[in-house]
Design a protein around this motif. Structure first.
Motif, PDB file in Angstrom:
ATOM      1  N   MET A  86       4.352  -5.786  -6.504  1.00 49.75           N
ATOM      2  CA  MET A  86       4.664  -4.380  -6.810  1.00 49.75           C
ATOM      3  C   MET A  86       6.054  -3.997  -6.308  1.00 49.75           C
ATOM      4  O   MET A  86       6.807  -3.298  -6.998  1.00 49.75           O
ATOM      5  N   ASP A  87       6.387  -4.420  -5.090  1.00 47.35           N
ATOM      6  CA  ASP A  87       7.713  -4.097  -4.555  1.00 47.35           C
ATOM      7  C   ASP A  87       8.802  -4.650  -5.484  1.00 47.35           C
ATOM      8  O   ASP A  87       9.770  -3.960  -5.805  1.00 47.35           O
ATOM      9  N   ALA A  88       8.636  -5.903  -5.924  1.00 44.38           N
ATOM     10  CA  ALA A  88       9.649  -6.527  -6.784  1.00 44.38           C
ATOM     11  C   ALA A  88       9.707  -5.823  -8.141  1.00 44.38           C
ATOM     12  O   ALA A  88      10.791  -5.640  -8.709  1.00 44.38           O
ATOM     13  N   ALA A  89       8.554  -5.424  -8.665  1.00 45.52           N
ATOM     14  CA  ALA A  89       8.531  -4.753  -9.973  1.00 45.52           C
ATOM     15  C   ALA A  89       9.173  -3.365  -9.875  1.00 45.52           C
ATOM     16  O   ALA A  89       9.964  -2.966 -10.742  1.00 45.52           O
ATOM     17  N   ILE A  90       8.870  -2.652  -8.805  1.00 45.26           N
ATOM     18  CA  ILE A  90       9.405  -1.288  -8.668  1.00 45.26           C
ATOM     19  C   ILE A  90      10.903  -1.318  -8.376  1.00 45.26           C
ATOM     20  O   ILE A  90      11.670  -0.516  -8.923  1.00 45.26           O
ATOM     21  N   LEU A  91      11.336  -2.265  -7.542  1.00 42.97           N
ATOM     22  CA  LEU A  91      12.776  -2.355  -7.253  1.00 42.97           C
ATOM     23  C   LEU A  91      13.575  -2.665  -8.514  1.00 42.97           C
ATOM     24  O   LEU A  91      14.655  -2.105  -8.734  1.00 42.97           O
TER      25      LEU A  91
ATOM     26  N   PHE B 158       0.958   5.753   6.706  1.00 45.40           N
ATOM     27  CA  PHE B 158       1.615   5.023   5.620  1.00 45.40           C
ATOM     28  C   PHE B 158       1.725   3.592   6.095  1.00 45.40           C
ATOM     29  O   PHE B 158       1.589   3.336   7.306  1.00 45.40           O
ATOM     30  N   ASP B 159       1.923   2.559   5.234  1.00 49.95           N
ATOM     31  CA  ASP B 159       2.001   2.635   3.807  1.00 49.95           C
ATOM     32  C   ASP B 159       0.628   2.391   3.200  1.00 49.95           C
ATOM     33  O   ASP B 159      -0.388   2.559   3.900  1.00 49.95           O
ATOM     34  N   SER B 160       0.568   1.973   1.929  1.00 48.35           N
ATOM     35  CA  SER B 160      -0.729   1.902   1.265  1.00 48.35           C
ATOM     36  C   SER B 160      -1.726   0.950   1.940  1.00 48.35           C
ATOM     37  O   SER B 160      -2.915   1.292   2.009  1.00 48.35           O
ATOM     38  N   PRO B 161      -1.324  -0.232   2.472  1.00 46.73           N
ATOM     39  CA  PRO B 161      -2.330  -1.055   3.151  1.00 46.73           C
ATOM     40  C   PRO B 161      -2.972  -0.332   4.344  1.00 46.73           C
ATOM     41  O   PRO B 161      -4.181  -0.451   4.582  1.00 46.73           O
ATOM     42  N   VAL B 162      -2.167   0.421   5.080  1.00 49.57           N
ATOM     43  CA  VAL B 162      -2.702   1.156   6.238  1.00 49.57           C
ATOM     44  C   VAL B 162      -3.635   2.270   5.759  1.00 49.57           C
ATOM     45  O   VAL B 162      -4.734   2.466   6.309  1.00 49.57           O
TER      46      VAL B 162
ATOM     47  N   LEU C  65      10.353   7.037   6.161  1.00 47.80           N
ATOM     48  CA  LEU C  65      10.870   6.135   5.127  1.00 47.80           C
ATOM     49  C   LEU C  65      10.971   6.837   3.776  1.00 47.80           C
ATOM     50  O   LEU C  65      11.506   6.275   2.814  1.00 47.80           O
ATOM     51  N   VAL C  66      10.423   8.060   3.702  1.00 47.12           N
ATOM     52  CA  VAL C  66      10.466   8.879   2.477  1.00 47.12           C
ATOM     53  C   VAL C  66       9.896   8.104   1.296  1.00 47.12           C
ATOM     54  O   VAL C  66      10.554   7.895   0.274  1.00 47.12           O
ATOM     55  N   LYS C  67       8.644   7.660   1.467  1.00 48.29           N
ATOM     56  CA  LYS C  67       7.981   6.908   0.402  1.00 48.29           C
ATOM     57  C   LYS C  67       6.572   7.448   0.205  1.00 48.29           C
ATOM     58  O   LYS C  67       5.952   7.972   1.146  1.00 48.29           O
ATOM     59  N   ILE C  68       6.091   7.293  -1.020  1.00 50.49           N
ATOM     60  CA  ILE C  68       4.684   7.509  -1.295  1.00 50.49           C
ATOM     61  C   ILE C  68       4.034   6.138  -1.469  1.00 50.49           C
ATOM     62  O   ILE C  68       4.715   5.192  -1.888  1.00 50.49           O
ATOM     63  N   PRO C  69       2.750   6.007  -1.140  1.00 50.75           N
ATOM     64  CA  PRO C  69       1.874   7.061  -0.640  1.00 50.75           C
ATOM     65  C   PRO C  69       2.064   7.307   0.857  1.00 50.75           C
ATOM     66  O   PRO C  69       2.321   6.387   1.622  1.00 50.75           O
ATOM     67  N   THR C  70       1.887   8.583   1.216  1.00 52.42           N
ATOM     68  CA  THR C  70       1.814   8.986   2.624  1.00 52.42           C
ATOM     69  C   THR C  70       0.607   9.906   2.737  1.00 52.42           C
ATOM     70  O   THR C  70       0.476  10.841   1.945  1.00 52.42           O
TER      71      THR C  70
ATOM     72  N   ARG D 267      12.780  -1.780 -11.458  1.00 47.51           N
ATOM     73  CA  ARG D 267      12.774  -0.559 -12.275  1.00 47.51           C
ATOM     74  C   ARG D 267      13.810   0.444 -11.750  1.00 47.51           C
ATOM     75  O   ARG D 267      14.518   1.078 -12.524  1.00 47.51           O
ATOM     76  N   TYR D 268      13.887   0.558 -10.423  1.00 48.17           N
ATOM     77  CA  TYR D 268      14.919   1.434  -9.851  1.00 48.17           C
ATOM     78  C   TYR D 268      16.304   0.975 -10.300  1.00 48.17           C
ATOM     79  O   TYR D 268      17.157   1.772 -10.679  1.00 48.17           O
ATOM     80  N   GLU D 269      16.507  -0.345 -10.198  1.00 47.20           N
ATOM     81  CA  GLU D 269      17.820  -0.898 -10.542  1.00 47.20           C
ATOM     82  C   GLU D 269      18.159  -0.599 -12.000  1.00 47.20           C
ATOM     83  O   GLU D 269      19.285  -0.262 -12.328  1.00 47.20           O
TER      84      GLU D 269
HETATM   85  N1  LIG Z   1       4.699  -1.121   0.342  1.00 43.11           N
HETATM   86  C1  LIG Z   1       4.706   0.308   0.140  1.00 43.11           C
HETATM   87  C2  LIG Z   1       5.611   0.660  -1.010  1.00 43.11           C
HETATM   88  C3  LIG Z   1       5.705   2.127  -1.272  1.00 43.11           C
HETATM   89  C4  LIG Z   1       6.777   2.432  -2.300  1.00 43.11           C
HETATM   90  O1  LIG Z   1       7.650   1.611  -2.600  1.00 43.11           O
HETATM   91  N2  LIG Z   1       6.704   3.646  -2.852  1.00 43.11           N
HETATM   92  C5  LIG Z   1       7.676   4.068  -3.840  1.00 43.11           C
HETATM   93  C6  LIG Z   1       6.886   4.710  -4.979  1.00 43.11           C
HETATM   94  S1  LIG Z   1       7.616   4.490  -6.502  1.00 43.11           S
HETATM   95  C7  LIG Z   1       8.581   5.086  -3.217  1.00 43.11           C
HETATM   96  O2  LIG Z   1       8.117   6.038  -2.644  1.00 43.11           O
HETATM   97  N3  LIG Z   1       9.888   4.896  -3.340  1.00 43.11           N
HETATM   98  C8  LIG Z   1      10.852   5.847  -2.887  1.00 43.11           C
HETATM   99  C9  LIG Z   1      12.006   5.171  -2.219  1.00 43.11           C
HETATM  100  O3  LIG Z   1      11.997   3.938  -2.067  1.00 43.11           O
HETATM  101  O4  LIG Z   1      12.907   5.907  -1.832  1.00 43.11           O
HETATM  102  C10 LIG Z   1       3.260   0.795  -0.107  1.00 43.11           C
HETATM  103  O5  LIG Z   1       2.499   0.042  -0.698  1.00 43.11           O
HETATM  104  O6  LIG Z   1       2.922   1.896   0.294  1.00 43.11           O
END
Ligand SMILES: N[C@@H](CCC(=O)N[C@@H](CS)C(=O)NCC(=O)O)C(=O)O
Length: 159
Positions: A62-67, A22-26, A7-12, A69-71
């Motif tokens: 957090m998902d809604a806040a970060i999305l 991944f993801d953070s709950p796991v 999914l190319v996301k942090i944290p991993t 911000r991306y937008e």
């Molecule tokens: N629900 C996930 C959300 C992780 C997430 O959204 N990470 C962002 C960090 S800003 C990310 O890596 N985004 C990159 C992307 O969506 O391509 C978690 O808690 O681990």
């Protein structure tokens, strides 16, 4: 990072045996059980469902806040969609209002749901100070002020 998380996301979290989590709950649940006596994730039962629900509420905020911000920062201005941003903002507001309704009952407990709520509020202070989330939410404000004095919170507050 793509190697460890399609999914190319942090944290991993990359483990010594080469596998990844991944993801953070796991990742949080994995770290909590390393001690052999999990303290943040209650055993199956009402306390666990309550903690996981709180965690999901904070993760959703957090998902809604970060999305949003991306937008607002990554998407080219001409392609931004104000209605969609407003929808995400409403999710943040809804999650905060739900936390406010529950906060008086949080007390001094500190399970994964409380950790997640505290992290989400710390993030809002860091990136969304113009939101003034404390306005009209005295119980959540008081709870966050108290929980923020824990050494673990002091050491990890985003700056
Ligand atoms: N629900 C996930 C959300 C992780 C997430 O959204 N990470 C962002 C960090 S800003 C990310 O890596 N985004 C990159 C992307 O969506 O391509 C978690 O808690 O681990």
């Amino acid at each position: 990072m793509a190697r460890g998380n399609p999914l190319v996301k942090i944290p991993t979290l990359l483990l010594d045996d080469g596998t990844s989590l991944f993801d953070s709950p796991v990742i949080c649940e994995y770290l909590d059980q390393l001690s052999g006596a999990p303290r943040l994730f209650p055993a199956p039962g009402p306390a666990r469902w309550s903690a996981l629900r709180r965690q999901a509420l904070a993760d959703g905020l957090m998902d809604a806040a970060i999305l949003q911000r991306y937008e607002q920062t990554l998407r080219p201005e001409a392609l931004r969609w104000p209605d969609w941003i407003a929808g995400q903002a409403a999710k943040v507001t809804g999650a905060l209002d739900a936390m406010e309704a529950e906060a008086a009952g949080y007390g001094a407990a500190f399970d994964i749901g409380h950790v997640a709520c505290a992290c989400a509020l710390g993030y809002l202070d860091f990136r969304y100070d113009q939101l003034h989330w404390r306005n009209g939410r005295p119980a959540l404000d008081a709870w966050f002020a108290a929980i923020s004095r824990r050494p673990s919170m002091v050491a990890t507050m985003p700056r």
